[in-house]
Design a protein around this motif. Structure first.
Motif, PDB file in Angstrom:
ATOM      1  N   ILE A 219      25.567  59.910  11.299  1.00 25.62           N
ATOM      2  CA  ILE A 219      26.044  61.172  11.869  1.00 25.62           C
ATOM      3  C   ILE A 219      25.403  61.342  13.232  1.00 25.62           C
ATOM      4  O   ILE A 219      24.186  61.237  13.382  1.00 25.62           O
ATOM      5  CB  ILE A 219      25.683  62.354  10.952  1.00 25.62           C
TER       6      ILE A 219
ATOM      7  N   THR B  27      29.386  59.528  24.154  1.00 30.64           N
ATOM      8  CA  THR B  27      29.932  60.727  23.524  1.00 30.64           C
ATOM      9  C   THR B  27      29.435  60.787  22.080  1.00 30.64           C
ATOM     10  O   THR B  27      28.817  59.854  21.584  1.00 30.64           O
ATOM     11  CB  THR B  27      31.470  60.706  23.519  1.00 30.64           C
ATOM     12  N   MET B  28      29.683  61.911  21.430  1.00 34.43           N
ATOM     13  CA  MET B  28      29.492  62.086  19.986  1.00 34.43           C
ATOM     14  C   MET B  28      28.046  62.228  19.546  1.00 34.43           C
ATOM     15  O   MET B  28      27.787  62.552  18.394  1.00 34.43           O
ATOM     16  CB  MET B  28      30.157  60.939  19.202  1.00 34.43           C
TER      17      MET B  28
ATOM     18  N   PRO C 180      40.698  63.329  16.883  1.00 32.78           N
ATOM     19  CA  PRO C 180      39.252  63.200  17.063  1.00 32.78           C
ATOM     20  C   PRO C 180      38.819  63.106  18.517  1.00 32.78           C
ATOM     21  O   PRO C 180      37.811  63.695  18.915  1.00 32.78           O
ATOM     22  CB  PRO C 180      38.928  61.903  16.306  1.00 32.78           C
TER      23      PRO C 180
ATOM     24  N   VAL D 148      36.232  65.762  20.359  1.00 35.05           N
ATOM     25  CA  VAL D 148      34.946  65.324  20.892  1.00 35.05           C
ATOM     26  C   VAL D 148      34.832  65.639  22.382  1.00 35.05           C
ATOM     27  O   VAL D 148      33.815  66.161  22.852  1.00 35.05           O
ATOM     28  CB  VAL D 148      34.754  63.819  20.627  1.00 35.05           C
TER      29      VAL D 148
ATOM     30  N   SER E 257      25.634  65.040  23.617  1.00 36.29           N
ATOM     31  CA  SER E 257      27.000  65.082  24.143  1.00 36.29           C
ATOM     32  C   SER E 257      27.271  66.331  24.962  1.00 36.29           C
ATOM     33  O   SER E 257      28.005  66.282  25.952  1.00 36.29           O
ATOM     34  CB  SER E 257      28.017  64.966  22.999  1.00 36.29           C
TER      35      SER E 257
ATOM     36  N   GLN F 292      33.388  67.194  13.323  1.00 32.64           N
ATOM     37  CA  GLN F 292      33.028  66.818  14.690  1.00 32.64           C
ATOM     38  C   GLN F 292      32.787  68.050  15.556  1.00 32.64           C
ATOM     39  O   GLN F 292      31.828  68.103  16.326  1.00 32.64           O
ATOM     40  CB  GLN F 292      34.148  65.966  15.299  1.00 32.64           C
TER      41      GLN F 292
ATOM     42  N   GLY G 180      38.509  64.509   9.761  1.00 29.79           N
ATOM     43  CA  GLY G 180      37.135  64.575  10.241  1.00 29.79           C
ATOM     44  C   GLY G 180      36.907  65.512  11.403  1.00 29.79           C
ATOM     45  O   GLY G 180      35.758  65.779  11.774  1.00 29.79           O
ATOM     46  N   VAL G 181      37.976  66.054  11.978  1.00 26.51           N
ATOM     47  CA  VAL G 181      37.841  66.864  13.195  1.00 26.51           C
ATOM     48  C   VAL G 181      36.985  68.106  12.997  1.00 26.51           C
ATOM     49  O   VAL G 181      36.148  68.425  13.854  1.00 26.51           O
ATOM     50  CB  VAL G 181      39.235  67.217  13.745  1.00 26.51           C
TER      51      VAL G 181
ATOM     52  N   PHE H  99      29.517  69.827  14.582  1.00 29.27           N
ATOM     53  CA  PHE H  99      28.348  69.126  15.115  1.00 29.27           C
ATOM     54  C   PHE H  99      28.121  69.518  16.570  1.00 29.27           C
ATOM     55  O   PHE H  99      26.995  69.775  16.998  1.00 29.27           O
ATOM     56  CB  PHE H  99      28.556  67.614  14.982  1.00 29.27           C
TER      57      PHE H  99
END
Length: 496
Positions: free
Chosen positions: A456, A471-472, A165, A169, A476, A119, A115-116, A122
């Motif tokens: 998301i 965060t995220m 991850p 982030v 962010s 991330q 998933g990195v 985004f």
């Protein structure tokens, strides 16, 4: 019975530079020359060595970050974002290799696609969306507005449970805002962050923008928040260490955000869909061997459905398979011997307090398990809310069932710990879902979802002792900026 993939290979990747850390674009040893072994928790084999750094190394990293700051800060935001997109592309190209590195050092089985990259993309999209605002003035001769500017050299400390991850982030948002960073990953799982940092250099992110210093928390880790030229901190870890980080930051008036522990409740009402809830709750406490701050470790269930739920949870947890990282299993080992002892001690505490041990509670045996830090998925029933296993974060695959009489008691029990990170509610009733969403004291609430996930860009962070800051989310990058107010007056008007 577990199904295995091919036999494990030796860790052989050019993304891992043995015995070196990244400072100012160079791969260097610790000033002391000392190293720390990084082990595979499933086998205790040494994967690599990392520098055992201290305050001298942190000073070196801060200097490198200071040198890189002016050019990076002044680079236009769209170009910074473009470099982060390039970084994500390189990670995606080597996703299987990076995933294998993390699986080996953490001990977890495969979770599917990495998933990195998503991330980072985004975050990259936010880089040129950092905007100030115009301000009202008392006269037309004046103009007022705000600027969003980076703090400068910032620091971060992340734990070992999901190093890839968390690194993406924290570092991604900080540098997208124009800061340069000194990051210390956990000594148990530093290889994935170092690999990601290596790819950042290859993507064209300038030397010194990302610096990764390795070592123990009480040495290298303590030196970062204590450094007077670190302008902002981010920390993820335990509340106990978070207090120490905050104390160090207070001495230099350094702002920070803290993402700390959790004791997340899963509130189950009588109308819950147990076909969906039971597998999700079992997964929520065994994913990453329960070593997740958001793990739903307390099941707060109405008595009308209690017996059925316990029976089904026990049956589900007894299907969980475990083994080394290269096997097709549900769960790997705990991260190290200290954590292994900690989890087993808590299981003993639960027994001694009078909780009903329904299933698990022991160290499994069998081929391939003898050298690892394995523990069985464990289910306790008839847990009193005041028991330690119901109040303290265990950080292992230990699930406590707490029966309650009604919604009011469910709310009291769910909110009755020092933590407030994640909460879940299982119900088919919209009114119940709305009420519980408002009444639960948690930074994230999931309705018919075990971890409050499925969205998301959801801001992530806690209430109470679970920390502060987020965060995220869509803000962010903004969180790594500070606000400057600018007021102007027409010079011609002044001279009239």
């Amino acid at each position: 019975m577990t199904m295995t993939h091919d036999a494990p290979r030796a860790l052989d990747s050019d993304l891992v530079v043995d015995g070196a850390q990244l400072i100012g674009g160079d791969w260097v040893p610790a000033a002391s020359g000392e190293t720390i072994d990084v082990i595979n928790p499933a086998t205790r084999d040494v994967l690599a060595r990392i520098p055992r750094s201290g305050s001298d190394d942190v000073e070196h990293a801060v200097q490198a970050a200071e040198e890189a700051l002016p050019a990076w800060r002044d680079l236009d935001a769209t170009s910074r974002g473009r470099l982060l997109f390039r970084w994500a592309d390189l990670i995606e190209q080597r996703a299987d290799e990076i995933d294998e590195i993390e699986r080996r050092e953490v001990g977890r089985p495969s979770w599917g696609p990495l998933g990195v990259p998503g991330q980072i993309r985004f975050i990259a999209g936010q880089a040129d969306k950092v905007q100030g605002v115009s301000l009202p003035t008392y006269s037309p001769e004046h103009l007022g507005f705000t600027l969003r500017e980076p703090y400068g050299v910032v620091g971060g400390i992340i734990p070992w449970n999901a190093p890839g991850p968390m690194f993406a982030v924290e570092v991604g948002a900080a540098i997208a805002a124009g800061n340069t960073m000194v990051m210390k990953p956990a000594e148990d799982a530093p290889l994935t962050p170092l690999a990601l940092a290596k790819l950042a250099l290859e993507a064209g992110i300038p030397a010194g923008v990302i610096n990764v210093v390795t070592g123990y928390g009480h040495e290298a880790g303590a030196a970062i928040p204590a450094h007077p030229r670190i302008r902002r901190m981010g920390f993820t870890g335990s509340p106990q260490t978070g207090s120490l980080i905050m104390e160090a930051c207070a001495k230099n008036l350094t702002p920070l955000h803290l993402e700390l522990g959790g004791k997340s409740p899963q509130v189950v009402f009588g109308d819950a869909d147990l076909d969906a809830a039971v597998p999700a709750m079992a997964m929520g406490i065994t994913l990453n061997t329960g070593q997740i701050c958001a793990a739903g470790s307390r099941v707060v269930v109405l008595r009308s459905i209690h017996d059925e739920l316990v029976d089904r949870l026990a049956a589900q947890m007894e299907t969980i398979t475990y083994g080394p990282w290269h096997q097709q299993v549900n769960m790997g080992p705990l991260i190290n011997e200290k954590q292994h002892r900690r989890v087993l001690d808590y299981i003993g505490v639960g027994r001694d307090a009078g909780a009903d041990l329904v299933t698990g509670g022991a160290v499994p045996t069998g081929a391939g398990l003898e050298d690892g830090f394995f523990v069985q998925p464990t289910l306790f029933d008839k847990v009193d809310p005041d028991m330690r296993i119901a109040r303290e974060e265990i950080f292992g695959p230990v699930l406590s069932v707490i029966p309650v009489d009604d919604e009011e008691e469910a709310v009291r029990v769910a909110n009755g710990t020092d933590y407030g990170l994640v909460a879940s509610v299982w119900t088919r009733d919209v009114g119940t879902a709305v009420r519980m969403s408002r009444r639960l004291e948690a930074g994230q609430v999931g309705i018919n979802s075990p971890l409050g996930a499925g969205v998301i860009g959801g801001p992530f962070g806690g209430y109470k002792n679970s920390g502060f800051g987020r965060t995220m989310g869509a803000d962010s990058v903004l969180d790594w900026t500070q606000v400057k107010t600018v007021s102007m007056r027409d010079a011609v008007a002044v001279g009239r």
